[in-house]
Design a protein around this motif. Structure first.
Motif, PDB file in Angstrom:
ATOM      1  N   GLY A 149      46.952  44.749  47.841  1.00  0.00           N
ATOM      2  CA  GLY A 149      45.652  45.227  48.287  1.00  0.00           C
ATOM      3  C   GLY A 149      44.572  44.944  47.262  1.00  0.00           C
ATOM      4  N   PHE A 150      43.556  45.822  47.207  1.00  0.00           N
ATOM      5  CA  PHE A 150      42.399  45.610  46.338  1.00  0.00           C
ATOM      6  C   PHE A 150      42.780  45.429  44.876  1.00  0.00           C
ATOM      7  CE2 PHE A 150      38.017  46.968  48.024  1.00  0.00           C
ATOM      8  CZ  PHE A 150      38.235  46.314  49.226  1.00  0.00           C
ATOM      9  N   VAL A 151      43.791  46.166  44.426  1.00  0.00           N
ATOM     10  CA  VAL A 151      44.140  46.166  43.007  1.00  0.00           C
ATOM     11  C   VAL A 151      45.019  44.975  42.637  1.00  0.00           C
ATOM     12  CG1 VAL A 151      45.430  47.420  41.236  1.00  0.00           C
ATOM     13  CG2 VAL A 151      43.842  48.659  42.720  1.00  0.00           C
ATOM     14  N   GLY A 152      45.999  44.674  43.460  1.00  0.00           N
ATOM     15  CA  GLY A 152      46.933  43.611  43.113  1.00  0.00           C
ATOM     16  C   GLY A 152      46.458  42.212  43.446  1.00  0.00           C
ATOM     17  N   THR A 153      45.647  42.088  44.489  1.00  0.00           N
ATOM     18  CA  THR A 153      45.258  40.751  44.952  1.00  0.00           C
ATOM     19  C   THR A 153      44.514  39.916  43.910  1.00  0.00           C
ATOM     20  OG1 THR A 153      45.251  41.449  47.265  1.00  0.00           O
ATOM     21  CG2 THR A 153      43.911  39.541  46.700  1.00  0.00           C
ATOM     22  N   PRO A 154      43.556  40.471  43.156  1.00  0.00           N
ATOM     23  CA  PRO A 154      42.836  39.632  42.191  1.00  0.00           C
ATOM     24  C   PRO A 154      43.711  39.087  41.072  1.00  0.00           C
ATOM     25  CG  PRO A 154      41.630  41.664  42.639  1.00  0.00           C
ATOM     26  CD  PRO A 154      42.993  41.834  43.217  1.00  0.00           C
ATOM     27  N   ILE A 155      44.861  39.728  40.803  1.00  0.00           N
ATOM     28  CA  ILE A 155      45.618  39.375  39.601  1.00  0.00           C
ATOM     29  C   ILE A 155      47.008  38.827  39.885  1.00  0.00           C
ATOM     30  CG2 ILE A 155      44.379  41.020  38.152  1.00  0.00           C
ATOM     31  CD1 ILE A 155      46.755  42.938  38.423  1.00  0.00           C
ATOM     32  N   ILE A 156      47.450  38.783  41.139  1.00  0.00           N
ATOM     33  CA  ILE A 156      48.837  38.396  41.378  1.00  0.00           C
ATOM     34  C   ILE A 156      49.090  36.945  40.996  1.00  0.00           C
ATOM     35  CG2 ILE A 156      48.427  37.876  43.827  1.00  0.00           C
ATOM     36  CD1 ILE A 156      51.341  38.959  44.261  1.00  0.00           C
ATOM     37  N   CYS A 157      48.139  36.064  41.257  1.00  0.00           N
ATOM     38  CA  CYS A 157      48.348  34.663  40.868  1.00  0.00           C
ATOM     39  C   CYS A 157      48.329  34.508  39.351  1.00  0.00           C
ATOM     40  CB  CYS A 157      47.301  33.771  41.522  1.00  0.00           C
ATOM     41  SG  CYS A 157      47.561  33.539  43.293  1.00  0.00           S
ATOM     42  N   ASP A 158      47.510  35.308  38.665  1.00  0.00           N
ATOM     43  CA  ASP A 158      47.545  35.304  37.199  1.00  0.00           C
ATOM     44  C   ASP A 158      48.916  35.729  36.698  1.00  0.00           C
ATOM     45  OD1 ASP A 158      45.062  34.635  35.648  1.00  0.00           O
ATOM     46  OD2 ASP A 158      44.159  35.968  37.110  1.00  0.00           O
ATOM     47  N   ALA A 159      49.478  36.772  37.304  1.00  0.00           N
ATOM     48  CA  ALA A 159      50.778  37.271  36.853  1.00  0.00           C
ATOM     49  C   ALA A 159      51.869  36.232  37.075  1.00  0.00           C
ATOM     50  CB  ALA A 159      51.114  38.570  37.587  1.00  0.00           C
ATOM     51  N   LEU A 160      51.836  35.562  38.215  1.00  0.00           N
ATOM     52  CA  LEU A 160      52.828  34.519  38.478  1.00  0.00           C
ATOM     53  C   LEU A 160      52.659  33.348  37.516  1.00  0.00           C
ATOM     54  CD1 LEU A 160      52.656  34.576  42.375  1.00  0.00           C
ATOM     55  CD2 LEU A 160      54.669  35.168  41.003  1.00  0.00           C
ATOM     56  N   THR A 161      51.422  32.953  37.264  1.00  0.00           N
ATOM     57  CA  THR A 161      51.160  31.837  36.351  1.00  0.00           C
ATOM     58  C   THR A 161      51.602  32.172  34.935  1.00  0.00           C
ATOM     59  OG1 THR A 161      49.263  31.193  37.714  1.00  0.00           O
ATOM     60  CG2 THR A 161      49.366  30.282  35.490  1.00  0.00           C
ATOM     61  N   ALA A 162      51.301  33.386  34.500  1.00  0.00           N
ATOM     62  CA  ALA A 162      51.628  33.791  33.124  1.00  0.00           C
ATOM     63  C   ALA A 162      53.125  33.857  32.878  1.00  0.00           C
ATOM     64  CB  ALA A 162      50.998  35.145  32.823  1.00  0.00           C
ATOM     65  N   THR A 163      53.921  33.986  33.933  1.00  0.00           N
ATOM     66  CA  THR A 163      55.371  34.088  33.763  1.00  0.00           C
ATOM     67  C   THR A 163      56.103  32.856  34.269  1.00  0.00           C
ATOM     68  OG1 THR A 163      55.444  35.353  35.848  1.00  0.00           O
ATOM     69  CG2 THR A 163      55.411  36.612  33.789  1.00  0.00           C
ATOM     70  N   GLY A 164      55.349  31.761  34.460  1.00  0.00           N
ATOM     71  CA  GLY A 164      55.985  30.488  34.754  1.00  0.00           C
ATOM     72  C   GLY A 164      56.322  30.238  36.199  1.00  0.00           C
ATOM     73  N   HIS A 165      55.628  30.886  37.131  1.00  0.00           N
ATOM     74  CA  HIS A 165      55.948  30.723  38.545  1.00  0.00           C
ATOM     75  C   HIS A 165      54.746  30.205  39.312  1.00  0.00           C
ATOM     76  CE1 HIS A 165      59.741  32.675  37.734  1.00  0.00           C
ATOM     77  NE2 HIS A 165      59.093  33.695  37.182  1.00  0.00           N
ATOM     78  N   VAL A 166      54.211  29.100  38.840  1.00  0.00           N
ATOM     79  CA  VAL A 166      53.041  28.500  39.471  1.00  0.00           C
ATOM     80  C   VAL A 166      53.364  28.065  40.896  1.00  0.00           C
ATOM     81  CG1 VAL A 166      51.417  26.566  39.359  1.00  0.00           C
ATOM     82  CG2 VAL A 166      52.063  27.777  37.281  1.00  0.00           C
ATOM     83  N   ASP A 167      54.613  27.634  41.130  1.00  0.00           N
ATOM     84  CA  ASP A 167      54.986  27.199  42.473  1.00  0.00           C
ATOM     85  C   ASP A 167      54.795  28.322  43.488  1.00  0.00           C
ATOM     86  OD1 ASP A 167      57.032  28.666  41.264  1.00  0.00           O
ATOM     87  OD2 ASP A 167      58.610  27.658  42.415  1.00  0.00           O
ATOM     88  N   ALA A 168      55.166  29.547  43.092  1.00  0.00           N
ATOM     89  CA  ALA A 168      54.993  30.689  43.998  1.00  0.00           C
ATOM     90  C   ALA A 168      53.524  31.015  44.197  1.00  0.00           C
ATOM     91  CB  ALA A 168      55.737  31.903  43.449  1.00  0.00           C
ATOM     92  N   ALA A 169      52.747  30.928  43.122  1.00  0.00           N
ATOM     93  CA  ALA A 169      51.307  31.178  43.243  1.00  0.00           C
ATOM     94  C   ALA A 169      50.665  30.167  44.182  1.00  0.00           C
ATOM     95  CB  ALA A 169      50.645  31.127  41.867  1.00  0.00           C
ATOM     96  N   SER A 170      51.110  28.918  44.096  1.00  0.00           N
ATOM     97  CA  SER A 170      50.559  27.868  44.947  1.00  0.00           C
ATOM     98  C   SER A 170      50.883  28.117  46.416  1.00  0.00           C
ATOM     99  CB  SER A 170      51.120  26.511  44.517  1.00  0.00           C
ATOM    100  OG  SER A 170      50.644  25.475  45.343  1.00  0.00           O
ATOM    101  N   ARG A 171      52.142  28.485  46.701  1.00  0.00           N
ATOM    102  CA  ARG A 171      52.500  28.782  48.092  1.00  0.00           C
ATOM    103  C   ARG A 171      51.716  29.973  48.605  1.00  0.00           C
ATOM    104  NH1 ARG A 171      57.474  27.582  50.465  1.00  0.00           N
ATOM    105  NH2 ARG A 171      56.653  28.846  52.190  1.00  0.00           N
ATOM    106  N   LEU A 172      51.549  30.977  47.771  1.00  0.00           N
ATOM    107  CA  LEU A 172      50.798  32.175  48.163  1.00  0.00           C
ATOM    108  C   LEU A 172      49.347  31.834  48.441  1.00  0.00           C
ATOM    109  CD1 LEU A 172      51.251  35.288  48.402  1.00  0.00           C
ATOM    110  CD2 LEU A 172      50.439  35.445  46.034  1.00  0.00           C
TER     111      LEU A 172
END
Length: 916
Positions: free
Chosen positions: A673-696
């Motif tokens: 929601g409002f809190v998680g949406t702005p940062i979820i791709c940052d969290a995935l990128t910071a932990t090496g999961h750019v592929d998941a961020a891209s699909r999302l």
């Protein structure tokens, strides 16, 4: 050096609200690696020419090095710079600025009006004798006003003076009106409407007036003659008022205008009782009509009504040119969307959003409302006389007049449209204050929306002065609420439960936004001015937790508008509200400690730093298992812990793996929601999961960022499913098609995908670290930093990727390419090329016994499964998509156990047909 510096003072407007405006200049140079060694600043006044020297590379928000300006003093400032290479620029063109403030005690104007809430006209006459050297008009209102001198508007601003917390703060506008005066008798007129001052605020039947009293205006005209004398004309008992052609005006309801009313029934004014507030000069840009848009299409609805489509959801009003009989009334109704081909007005709730114009009947008449605004793409026109030509109507786009400073481009059409939607959402909601939505009976300054969106906003537009002004109201409201930052500022809905209680992620705006303004604009004064308020907020939350360090009590919104929440219970998120609140408690304590260190407040830095560390430890003890699993096992919980620095090392890595698992389990659909949406791709990128961020990022099914784009959205929606797939509006009572909060992920596009971010405040040093997404061919971002244009981006050509950056003079950039290669470069354009082949997927023998995670990770296989179900039973396909958790260790046949054999066979056939 090819060109000298360009000087900018304050907000860029011709008047300064302070006697010591800060100076910023940009140096234009083709010399690579150019850095400033010193600068000379020259001030030219009516009496003298003074020069100040500055050693070093400072060129952003430089303190005023001269004597303070006097009221109405006009000066010219110019700069020349010397580089470390010995190069010397020519003098810049002079930047002229006038002191737009009054002396203490100089304000003498009385607040006058009709004594009613109805819109009306005010006027007075005065004489001018002798040569006028200069004349300045200072004007304001509790309400909305406009001023004309001898029939001419004094400026092009609208809805003046804007919305502030009127009980404590009122702005005045200043204009040089010398050219408007004439010898002999002059007339000054004011049009006055209620604006925000007389509006009913609140939801449904609970809406009430907040501000007490009738609208009133005040004006003070200072005329300076060439012989050294001066006179002052002020509003007072000698003024008159008259009902004008504006019959009714409301921000929410719209404007009714009767052109037959001449406004010549003049009567003595009333001295209106208003809050005991000393007006202060405007420090940021005003609201203006920024552009006008033509009708894109004229539609006839199923019921036979005429609707104009402007092709873009925007904020403002329409202007019409019409001819017809006297007394004929044209009605305009506004809405953002169509539902079943008709105007979709249900989301407007109590807002009528309706304008009416009654014709004078004297040939061609042109009119547009000025005391309301609407959020709309569609306008229903009723009772148009004769045949309606699209050329007779245009839309005015209205918002605070900020300078555009950033953009993002990609050849991916849906993603590009999404980013365009983010920009339009900001434009519509940065109107005097940062609002949540611009169309329904709300349009309030919700603090949580701005808290998450501030980084994106600061990239796209020069909104420093705009937000600094709003923060003044935040601090005033907070002081009145004894340390609590209200959920909305101005705080006009006290009847809403918890409005004056501390709410995590909303109240944290007071620590986050000043930090963002320093980081993005180099505005060090933002944290200096707001520090006491930052500390007061953290202290208030500390008191509410009773020393337990876990913030698990009181009213909380949590991860507001989690897509799994019921339509009428948007706060029922998967993530525990106490976890969200405690994470934000830590973040605000940490930001306050950082601010204290920057400001040299060592004791405060130690105190809040220690508090942040203790909160983090308690957070981990309570919410995180030793193996890195969150007690609230939802994507937002992991994203908060990762991005807010609550975990590190192996635990952070484990959390990243779990977050990636959950994102895949939800089928790469948004689950935040409002809190998680702005940062979820940052969290995935910071932990090496750019592929998941891209699909999302590039998901197009609901819920996702691109689902609204696929549904034709031209702004960001409040809900992931504000419009359902069947074209009907979400049944919830809270639905807007123009909310910017869920577009806050654009900051990740700028910083991480294109790779353009500040490494030091104001981009004095730039961090360039592009992130390649296998699903994109290119990504490019530009930003006009305080030092000049910076840009970064990349483009694929087969297996080769070309990276290009532009670094402005007087800055340096730290570059890290996807290969791991690092470079430090100075000003100029720099390019690199690296080989980055896209990964090639191998596919073997997919079938009903294939792992669900394998299926969802293979886009073609996933689509084949959903397509096979949908070809037979679309409803079952939608249910299967929503309910299936795509986790490893489960076979595809498991969630299909009760599926008709016909569908199962279709799935097997579709998977078998996929190429190996």
């Amino acid at each position: 050096m090819t060109t000298g510096p360009v000087v900018r003072i304050g907000s860029g407007e011709p008047f300064t609200a302070t006697p010591a405006p800060r100076l910023t200049w940009k140096t234009l140079s083709r010399t690579e690696n150019w850095l400033q060694a010193r600068a000379e600043i020259e001030l030219v006044t009516a009496e003298a020419r003074v020069t100040a020297s500055l050693d070093g590379d400072e060129s952003v928000f430089v303190e005023w090095p001269f004597a303070p300006l006097r009221p109405r003093e006009t000066v010219a400032v110019r700069v020349r710079v010397e580089g470390v290479d010995g190069s010397v620029s020519p003098w810049s063109e002079p930047a002229e600025v006038t002191a737009g403030f009054l002396e203490s005690g100089e304000w003498r104007a009385r607040f006058v009006g009709s004594g009613s809430d109805e819109p009306h006209l005010l006027r007075a006459t005065f004489d001018v004798h002798g040569g006028v050297r200069r004349a300045f008009l200072y004007a304001t209102a509790f309400g909305a006003y406009d001023v004309r001198l001898n029939g001419s508007a004094v400026d092009d601003a609208v809805l003046k003076p804007g919305w502030t917390s009127y009980q404590w703060r009122l702005l005045y506008d200043v204009n040089d009106v010398t050219a408007h005066l004439r010898q002999g008798t002059n007339t000054i007129g004011i049009e006055l409407a209620g604006g925000w001052y007389t509006e009913d605020f609140g939801f449904r039947d609970a809406a009430r007036r907040f501000y007490e009293g009738n609208p009133a205006a005040a004006a003070q005209l200072v005329i300076e003659y060439e012989d050294g004398t001066s006179t002052t004309v002020v509003t007072g008992e000698d003024w008159q008022w008259s009902p004008g052609p504006v019959v009714a005006a409301s921000i929410y309801q719209g404007e009714t205008y009767d052109a037959r009313r001449s406004g010549d029934d003049w009567r003595p004014v009333v001295l209106v009782e208003v809050p005991d507030v000393r007006p202060e000069p405007r420090s940021g840009p005003p609201v203006r009509v920024i552009e006008r848009r033509e009708v894109a299409e004229v539609l006839t609805t199923p019921s036979g009504k005429t609707v104009l489509d402007f092709g873009q959801n925007l904020v403002g009003w329409v202007r019409l040119t019409v001819s017809g009989p006297r007394g004929h009334t044209v009605t305009l109704r506004h809405a953002e969307v169509l539902e079943r081909g008709e105007l979709g007005t249900r989301p407007l709730r109590n807002a009528a959003a309706t304008d009416r114009y009654t014709l004078r009947g004297e040939g061609e008449e042109t009119w547009e409302p000025r005391w309301t605004f609407h959020g709309f793409r569609y306008v229903e026109v009723e009772n148009w006389p004769g045949e309606l030509s699209p050329a007779a109507v245009s839309a005015a786009v209205v918002h605070t007049d900020m300078r555009r400073t950033g953009g993002f481009t990609t050849s991916h059409p849906l993603l590009q449209q999404f980013h365009d939607n983010v920009v339009w959402g900001m434009r519509g909601n940065f109107l005097s204050i940062p609002t949540d939505c611009p169309q329904r009976d709300e349009r309030l300054g919700w603090t949580g929306d701005l808290q998450v969106f501030a980084p994106t906003a600061s990239f796209l537009y020069d909104c420093d002065a705009f937000l600094r002004s709003w923060l003044e109201d935040v601090m005033l409201e907070q002081r009145a609420a004894k340390g609590v930052v209200p959920m909305t500022v101005p705080a006009v809905i006290p009847q809403v439960p918890g409005q004056l209680e501390p709410v995590a992620a909303w109240g944290d705006v007071i620590t986050v936004v000043p930090t963002v303004l320093r980081e993005r604009f180099g505005d060090h004064d933002a944290i200096a001015t707001c520090f006491e308020a930052m500390a007061a907020w953290v202290d208030t939350v500390t008191d509410r937790t009773d020393g337990k360090l876990l913030w698990e009590s009181g009213v909380q919104f949590g991860d507001w508008l989690d897509p799994d929440a019921p339509p009428d219970q948007p706060g029922q998120a998967k993530t525990d509200a106490g976890l969200v609140a405690t994470a934000y408690f830590h973040r605000s304590a940490d930001l306050t400690a950082q601010a204290a260190r920057i400001l040299g407040r060592d004791e405060d830095a130690r105190r809040y730093g220690d508090l942040a560390a203790r909160i983090a430890e308690e957070f981990r003890r309570t919410y995180v298992t030793p193996s890195g699993r969150m007690m609230s096992d939802a994507p937002t919980a992991y994203a908060l812990a990762i991005v807010f620095g609550l975990v590190d090392g192996e635990r952070k890595a484990a959390m990243g793996e779990r977050l990636r698992h959950l994102v895949r389990a939800y089928g790469y659909h948004i689950a935040t929601g409002f809190v998680g949406t702005p940062i979820i791709c940052d969290a995935l990128t910071a932990t090496g999961h750019v592929d998941a961020a891209s699909r999302l990022l590039l998901q197009t099914e609901c819920p996702s960022w691109l689902y609204p784009v696929r549904m034709g959205a031209t702004t960001i929606w409040e809900r992931w499913d504000s419009m359902l797939e069947d074209g009907t509006i979400n049944p919830g009572q809270m639905t807007s098609f123009n909310h910017y909060a869920l577009g806050a992920v654009a900051d990740w596009l700028h910083r991480c995908v294109a790779g353009l971010a500040p490494a030091e405040p104001g981009y004095r040093r730039i961090r360039v670290a592009p992130t390649l997404l296998d699903t994109l061919d290119d990504a490019f971002a530009w930003h006009d930093t305080p030092y000049g244009r910076a840009s970064a981006g990349w483009c694929r050509s087969n297996d080769l990727v070309r990276f290009e950056i532009e670094v402005p003079p007087n800055t340096r950039a730290c570059v890290r390419l996807p290969s791991g290669a690092e470079h430090e470069v100075g000003s100029g354009t720099h390019t690199w090329t690296e080989s980055h082949p896209r990964p090639r997927r191998t596919r073997t023998g997919l079938g009903l016994d294939s792992d669900l995670a394998t299926i969802v990770d293979d886009v073609e296989a996933y689509r084949a499964v959903l397509g096979a179900i949908s070809s037979i039973d679309p409803g079952r396909a939608a249910a299967f998509r929503r309910s299936t958790r795509w986790t490893p260790g489960r076979r595809l046949r498991d969630p299909l156990s009760h599926t008709p054999l016909e569908i199962v066979e279709a799935i097997e056939k579709a998977l078998a047909a996929l190429p190996g």
